[in-house]
Write a protein that holds these residues in place. Sequence first.
Motif, PDB file in Angstrom:
ATOM      1  N   PHE A 230       9.849  -0.070  -8.199  1.00 55.95           N
ATOM      2  CA  PHE A 230       9.015   0.747  -9.098  1.00 55.95           C
ATOM      3  C   PHE A 230       9.457   0.577 -10.556  1.00 55.95           C
ATOM      4  O   PHE A 230       8.639   0.304 -11.432  1.00 55.95           O
ATOM      5  N   ALA A 231      10.759   0.753 -10.807  1.00 55.16           N
ATOM      6  CA  ALA A 231      11.239   0.735 -12.193  1.00 55.16           C
ATOM      7  C   ALA A 231      11.068  -0.660 -12.797  1.00 55.16           C
ATOM      8  O   ALA A 231      10.594  -0.796 -13.936  1.00 55.16           O
ATOM      9  N   ALA A 232      11.419  -1.697 -12.041  1.00 52.51           N
ATOM     10  CA  ALA A 232      11.314  -3.065 -12.561  1.00 52.51           C
ATOM     11  C   ALA A 232       9.857  -3.439 -12.841  1.00 52.51           C
ATOM     12  O   ALA A 232       9.554  -4.096 -13.843  1.00 52.51           O
ATOM     13  N   ALA A 233       8.956  -3.008 -11.972  1.00 51.56           N
ATOM     14  CA  ALA A 233       7.541  -3.335 -12.159  1.00 51.56           C
ATOM     15  C   ALA A 233       6.993  -2.658 -13.419  1.00 51.56           C
ATOM     16  O   ALA A 233       6.255  -3.274 -14.198  1.00 51.56           O
ATOM     17  N   ARG A 234       7.387  -1.398 -13.627  1.00 53.63           N
ATOM     18  CA  ARG A 234       6.927  -0.693 -14.834  1.00 53.63           C
ATOM     19  C   ARG A 234       7.460  -1.363 -16.091  1.00 53.63           C
ATOM     20  O   ARG A 234       6.797  -1.393 -17.129  1.00 53.63           O
ATOM     21  N   ALA A 235       8.693  -1.902 -16.004  1.00 52.67           N
ATOM     22  CA  ALA A 235       9.310  -2.522 -17.170  1.00 52.67           C
ATOM     23  C   ALA A 235       8.707  -3.899 -17.477  1.00 52.67           C
ATOM     24  O   ALA A 235       8.890  -4.411 -18.575  1.00 52.67           O
ATOM     25  N   ARG A 236       8.028  -4.507 -16.514  1.00 50.35           N
ATOM     26  CA  ARG A 236       7.438  -5.835 -16.739  1.00 50.35           C
ATOM     27  C   ARG A 236       5.967  -5.819 -16.356  1.00 50.35           C
ATOM     28  O   ARG A 236       5.576  -6.346 -15.308  1.00 50.35           O
ATOM     29  N   PRO A 237       5.139  -5.219 -17.198  1.00 50.40           N
ATOM     30  CA  PRO A 237       3.728  -5.039 -16.828  1.00 50.40           C
ATOM     31  C   PRO A 237       2.984  -6.352 -16.569  1.00 50.40           C
ATOM     32  O   PRO A 237       1.975  -6.356 -15.887  1.00 50.40           O
ATOM     33  N   GLY A 238       3.485  -7.491 -17.090  1.00 47.22           N
ATOM     34  CA  GLY A 238       2.784  -8.753 -16.865  1.00 47.22           C
ATOM     35  C   GLY A 238       3.237  -9.495 -15.627  1.00 47.22           C
ATOM     36  O   GLY A 238       2.797 -10.606 -15.375  1.00 47.22           O
ATOM     37  N   ALA A 239       4.140  -8.882 -14.850  1.00 46.62           N
ATOM     38  CA  ALA A 239       4.744  -9.603 -13.722  1.00 46.62           C
ATOM     39  C   ALA A 239       3.726 -10.015 -12.671  1.00 46.62           C
ATOM     40  O   ALA A 239       3.873 -11.053 -12.036  1.00 46.62           O
ATOM     41  N   ALA A 240       2.707  -9.208 -12.484  1.00 45.90           N
ATOM     42  CA  ALA A 240       1.736  -9.497 -11.428  1.00 45.90           C
ATOM     43  C   ALA A 240       0.344  -9.103 -11.894  1.00 45.90           C
ATOM     44  O   ALA A 240       0.184  -8.176 -12.682  1.00 45.90           O
ATOM     45  N   ALA A 241      -0.651  -9.830 -11.387  1.00 46.02           N
ATOM     46  CA  ALA A 241      -2.036  -9.453 -11.673  1.00 46.02           C
ATOM     47  C   ALA A 241      -2.451  -8.290 -10.787  1.00 46.02           C
ATOM     48  O   ALA A 241      -3.254  -7.450 -11.175  1.00 46.02           O
ATOM     49  N   PHE A 242      -1.875  -8.279  -9.577  1.00 45.32           N
ATOM     50  CA  PHE A 242      -2.170  -7.147  -8.681  1.00 45.32           C
ATOM     51  C   PHE A 242      -0.940  -6.843  -7.841  1.00 45.32           C
ATOM     52  O   PHE A 242      -0.023  -7.665  -7.709  1.00 45.32           O
ATOM     53  N   TYR A 243      -0.910  -5.643  -7.325  1.00 49.56           N
ATOM     54  CA  TYR A 243       0.149  -5.244  -6.404  1.00 49.56           C
ATOM     55  C   TYR A 243      -0.466  -4.889  -5.058  1.00 49.56           C
ATOM     56  O   TYR A 243      -1.588  -4.387  -4.990  1.00 49.56           O
ATOM     57  N   GLU A 244       0.309  -5.184  -4.020  1.00 42.68           N
ATOM     58  CA  GLU A 244      -0.133  -4.808  -2.680  1.00 42.68           C
ATOM     59  C   GLU A 244       0.873  -3.838  -2.070  1.00 42.68           C
ATOM     60  O   GLU A 244       2.084  -4.034  -2.180  1.00 42.68           O
ATOM     61  N   VAL A 245       0.364  -2.804  -1.456  1.00 48.96           N
ATOM     62  CA  VAL A 245       1.231  -1.845  -0.760  1.00 48.96           C
ATOM     63  C   VAL A 245       0.797  -1.748   0.694  1.00 48.96           C
ATOM     64  O   VAL A 245      -0.368  -1.986   1.029  1.00 48.96           O
ATOM     65  N   HIS A 246       1.737  -1.403   1.547  1.00 51.59           N
ATOM     66  CA  HIS A 246       1.408  -1.123   2.945  1.00 51.59           C
ATOM     67  C   HIS A 246       0.908   0.314   3.016  1.00 51.59           C
ATOM     68  O   HIS A 246       1.625   1.251   2.654  1.00 51.59           O
ATOM     69  N   ALA A 247      -0.313   0.472   3.474  1.00 53.79           N
ATOM     70  CA  ALA A 247      -0.959   1.787   3.478  1.00 53.79           C
ATOM     71  C   ALA A 247      -0.075   2.854   4.107  1.00 53.79           C
ATOM     72  O   ALA A 247       0.035   3.980   3.595  1.00 53.79           O
ATOM     73  N   GLU A 248       0.599   2.500   5.197  1.00 52.41           N
ATOM     74  CA  GLU A 248       1.328   3.485   5.993  1.00 52.41           C
ATOM     75  C   GLU A 248       2.494   4.116   5.234  1.00 52.41           C
ATOM     76  O   GLU A 248       2.957   5.191   5.604  1.00 52.41           O
ATOM     77  N   ASN A 249       2.980   3.449   4.184  1.00 54.88           N
ATOM     78  CA  ASN A 249       4.087   4.011   3.402  1.00 54.88           C
ATOM     79  C   ASN A 249       3.599   4.957   2.304  1.00 54.88           C
ATOM     80  O   ASN A 249       4.415   5.535   1.581  1.00 54.88           O
ATOM     81  N   TYR A 250       2.290   5.084   2.173  1.00 51.76           N
ATOM     82  CA  TYR A 250       1.738   5.867   1.058  1.00 51.76           C
ATOM     83  C   TYR A 250       0.865   7.016   1.561  1.00 51.76           C
ATOM     84  O   TYR A 250      -0.035   7.463   0.874  1.00 51.76           O
ATOM     85  N   LEU A 251       1.139   7.472   2.781  1.00 48.07           N
ATOM     86  CA  LEU A 251       0.324   8.533   3.370  1.00 48.07           C
ATOM     87  C   LEU A 251       0.919   9.917   3.122  1.00 48.07           C
ATOM     88  O   LEU A 251       0.459  10.896   3.685  1.00 48.07           O
ATOM     89  N   GLY A 252       1.949  10.000   2.287  1.00 44.84           N
ATOM     90  CA  GLY A 252       2.531  11.293   1.966  1.00 44.84           C
ATOM     91  C   GLY A 252       1.617  12.095   1.054  1.00 44.84           C
ATOM     92  O   GLY A 252       0.602  11.600   0.558  1.00 44.84           O
ATOM     93  N   THR A 253       1.998  13.360   0.828  1.00 46.29           N
ATOM     94  CA  THR A 253       1.158  14.258   0.042  1.00 46.29           C
ATOM     95  C   THR A 253       1.306  14.015  -1.454  1.00 46.29           C
ATOM     96  O   THR A 253       0.319  14.019  -2.186  1.00 46.29           O
ATOM     97  N   GLY A 254       2.543  13.840  -1.909  1.00 47.02           N
ATOM     98  CA  GLY A 254       2.776  13.696  -3.347  1.00 47.02           C
ATOM     99  C   GLY A 254       3.972  12.816  -3.611  1.00 47.02           C
ATOM    100  O   GLY A 254       4.337  11.990  -2.782  1.00 47.02           O
ATOM    101  N   GLY A 255       4.570  13.009  -4.780  1.00 45.14           N
ATOM    102  CA  GLY A 255       5.795  12.294  -5.096  1.00 45.14           C
ATOM    103  C   GLY A 255       5.582  10.950  -5.751  1.00 45.14           C
ATOM    104  O   GLY A 255       4.457  10.573  -6.084  1.00 45.14           O
ATOM    105  N   PRO A 256       6.684  10.224  -5.944  1.00 48.17           N
ATOM    106  CA  PRO A 256       6.664   8.975  -6.717  1.00 48.17           C
ATOM    107  C   PRO A 256       5.715   7.914  -6.152  1.00 48.17           C
ATOM    108  O   PRO A 256       5.121   7.169  -6.925  1.00 48.17           O
ATOM    109  N   ASN A 257       5.580   7.845  -4.825  1.00 53.49           N
ATOM    110  CA  ASN A 257       4.699   6.814  -4.267  1.00 53.49           C
ATOM    111  C   ASN A 257       3.263   7.005  -4.742  1.00 53.49           C
ATOM    112  O   ASN A 257       2.571   6.042  -5.079  1.00 53.49           O
ATOM    113  N   GLN A 258       2.822   8.261  -4.752  1.00 51.81           N
ATOM    114  CA  GLN A 258       1.439   8.523  -5.173  1.00 51.81           C
ATOM    115  C   GLN A 258       1.260   8.199  -6.655  1.00 51.81           C
ATOM    116  O   GLN A 258       0.254   7.613  -7.067  1.00 51.81           O
ATOM    117  N   ARG A 259       2.259   8.572  -7.467  1.00 52.88           N
ATOM    118  CA  ARG A 259       2.164   8.279  -8.904  1.00 52.88           C
ATOM    119  C   ARG A 259       2.191   6.784  -9.164  1.00 52.88           C
ATOM    120  O   ARG A 259       1.554   6.289 -10.087  1.00 52.88           O
TER     121      ARG A 259
END
Lengths: 257, 295
Positions: B28-57
């Motif tokens: 998370f921190a490295a990606a924010r620090a290098r906005p040009g690193a990727a044209a897109f990001y991919e996440v595994h849906a199952e890791n982002y099914l929580g209610t809130g917190g850093p993953n959602q942001r």
Amino acid sequence: MSPHDAFFAALHQPAAAPPAGLRSWNGSDLGQRFAVYRNNRIVSLTAALADGFPVLQQLVGDACFNALARHYIEAHPPESPALFEYGEALPDFVAASAPMRPYPYLADIARLEWMRTRAWHAADALPLTAAQFQAWLQTPETLPERRLRMHPSLQILDSDYACFDIWHAHQQAEPPQGFNTEGPQQVLVLRRADTVEVTLIDPGVAALIHALARGATLGDALQAASGHAPGFEPAAALATLIRSQCCCGAPPSPEPH
Amino acid sequence: MLHAPEAAPRPGRGLRAGAGLPLKPQYFAAARARPGAAAFYEVHAENYLGTGGPNQRMLEWVRDNHGLSIHGVGLSIGGEAPLDPTHLERIAALLERHPPDEFSEHLAWSSHGGQFLNDLLPLPYDAASLQRVCQHIDQVQTRLRRRILLENPATYVEFAQSTYSEVDFIGEIVKRTGCGLLLDVSNAHVSCSNHGRNTQAYLQALPLAAVRQIHLAGFATEHDSAGAPLLIDTHDRRVAAEVWALYRGLIAQLGPLPTLIEWDADLPGFDALCDEADKVRACLEQYSGQIGQAA
């Protein structure tokens, strides 16, 4: 038995032959090929547990953790693909495990790590600011009737052991030479500014937060805490409460307008 | 005259060609620090099914600044039983909250008898299986109100009862459901090696016009009891030279495509991922003058 049933059954029997109906292009051993799937399941689920319980893993060592995970996976296989929710029963499983019995603090360390995972994914809520608390102090007579909503990530571990010290000693790159295990300790788990914090708190503060979280008024909660912890100082406890930012939401006002 | 601010990527728009990276909390921190690193990001849906917190942001940040690909690993589309309605609803809620540019899943099963097995397991390629997979994809596409992408699998065994080749099976699925294809070039290479097939012939027999995204990943090499290579889809190292060669051939043939570097075990530093993304960019730029850092 369908192909899925047979595959599923064989996945769970490490010594069994691979299911019937499989083939390899060159006639090579299907047992070896099927073992890749058996291995993937155990290794990936073990890795998922290790992600959630890194200090437990450090404390017992890789070999012991892997064996614990294998037994746990067979006894409590995951039902949902959301693996951040997998491992809820691990603390009790550790507590009931014979090889772990000489180290009774391990189950509480697992509880603490489970709380951290839950806190990471818990709902968002804005903490009550010091300024908002200050405003309440303008009408001190209303304070005892106030109720406070706790942050959704907040949890408290009441441990008979020095779980904060043990956990904290294992946050460095190098494993500690030794650490205190004698408790009791009360540990606050709370997510603040996207970081899950683990803090040692006084028994009185823990009792105060427990009471508030149950919905008690501030007056009743302070009284409960005084009864629970000799030498409890309400003003200091309130200051800790404000500083920790563990309260949030606008509590119901005694004089609606 | 007033101009509306540049809108964030909209659902269903599809990813633009470019290099994608996997997003995990460690990055998370490295990606924010290098906005040009990727044209897109991919996440595994199952890791982002929580209610809130850093993953959602983090998903909000991706959507505001990059393309977003949500990749499911748990719908068990190749499963024998009906899809788990609870899990499908959770995925639908995630996609409503963070509408991605693509949603993809696998030609595989991962749940059976109420257990999640956390692996992408193979299925027989016959008529009954085809019908079930197509029903499941129809159900997913109807519920998610979007066309999904289906990823070709990496497998170690085949089923004697199969009556379709894998490419014909995938071709039928694409034809019947209208889904797109997430072409995992590493999976194609792994499976073809493991089953004595020619990878070029396999790739050319796929419905290539349906390819909307490419995956590249590292694999381990073992040997089967007959001494032939047995490649294991480990996602724990850099992409192999032979896979890069296949990839370049495909881009030369199909033109630039959104291309993800996958890495799921023995996670490297963010720099190593960026190196791999640079190789993707170099290849895409060779076949298009229009691919920028954050295209």
